[in-house]
Design a protein around this motif. Structure first.
Motif: not given
Length: 275
Positions: A40-46, A262-265, A251-256
């Motif tokens: 999802n978009e939580a990893l997208e950079p500027e 520091g964005r969305d889940q 799930g643990e990796l996604e949470n970490e």
């Protein structure tokens, strides 16, 4: 006049459809993601670039690239390991320069000679070979490793600098290599199709006079289809200054990663992949 305009629009649409730097993975190279669902978009950079990695008339994997930090955010591929020689060619991505350039990855030398482009123009959009020279304690670390591919062509396609990060040399040759070569073989037993997403968390340090970011962490998430009704998943993460790999659930990796970015889940795979 109207006919000419329509032909120009049609030609433009055809070109965009063939482009390697694309607007989305879902519409261009979804086959590298479990159930055709990218992270999802939580990893997208500027300054993102979605790259369907193209070489010798084929797509081999997908990379979300960070133009500003000049490193990949992640590379996604289907795990198909086989023995073979390690390629030596290094390439760059022409369409990060602009959409009129070739859609297949090319060597710097080839672009300079045949595409009338300067090294400065290439370097404005991505890392170049010069950025990785004279490193101390770091080397060129593949996110998508060549050994996870089945033939010479697919292995060579991983040797693009858009699939490379500055990685701690002890980690790259030690615990991370053990994960790639040993743990993956063990964990994928019984899998029919194995989807992998390998990424890098941006750090606070740079090489090449501030041009290329040194990641703080390297990570990998895996979703394996055992059969139509059964799947299994696992993950690993490593700090990029230690020769250690931590094994996690997906799930643990996604949470970490959610904490680190520091964005969305963060969600790396379709929800039917077990967490």
């Amino acid at each position: 006049m109207l006919l000419l305009l329509l032909l120009q629009v049609l030609a433009s649409c055809l070109w965009l459809g063939r482009s390697e730097v694309v607007t989305s993975f879902e519409s261009s190279c979804p086959q590298f993601f479990f159930r055709e669902t990218p992270p999802n978009e939580a990893l997208e950079p500027e300054s993102p670039a979605w790259i369907c990695q193209h070489y010798q008339n084929q797509y081999f994997f997908a990379t979300l690239y960070d133009r500003k930090r000049r490193i990949p955010v992640y590379s996604a591929y289907v795990y198909q390991p086989a023995s073979g020689k390690r390629p030596k060619t290094w390439m760059v991505e022409p369409q990060l320069i602009g959409p009129t350039y070739p859609k297949s990855m090319e060597r710097e030398y080839t672009l300079l000679k045949y595409s009338k482009v300067s090294l400065e123009e290439i370097s404005n959009s991505q890392a170049i070979l010069q950025d990785y020279k004279n490193l101390t304690g770091l080397n060129r670390g593949h996110l998508n490793p060549s050994s996870h591919h089945s033939n010479t062509t697919s292995r060579t396609a991983t040797f693009t600098l858009t699939n490379i990060v500055p990685q701690n040399e002890k980690l790259n040759g030690g615990a991370w290599n053990n994960y790639e070569q040993q743990m993956m073989i063990t964990r994928t037993k019984g899998c029919n199709t194995t989807y992998v997403v390998v990424g890098a968390v941006p750090g606070n340090s740079y090489i090449a006079k501030g041009r290329v970011n040194i990641p703080s962490h390297i990570w990998s998430g895996v979703c394996c289809e055992v059969d139509t009704n059964h799947r299994k998943a696992w993950a690993v993460i490593a700090e990029n200054d230690k020769n250690e790999v931590q094994v996690l659930t997906l799930g643990e990796l996604e949470n970490e990663l959610t904490q680190l970015y520091g964005r969305d889940q963060v969600s790396l795979f379709d929800s039917s992949c077990p967490r």
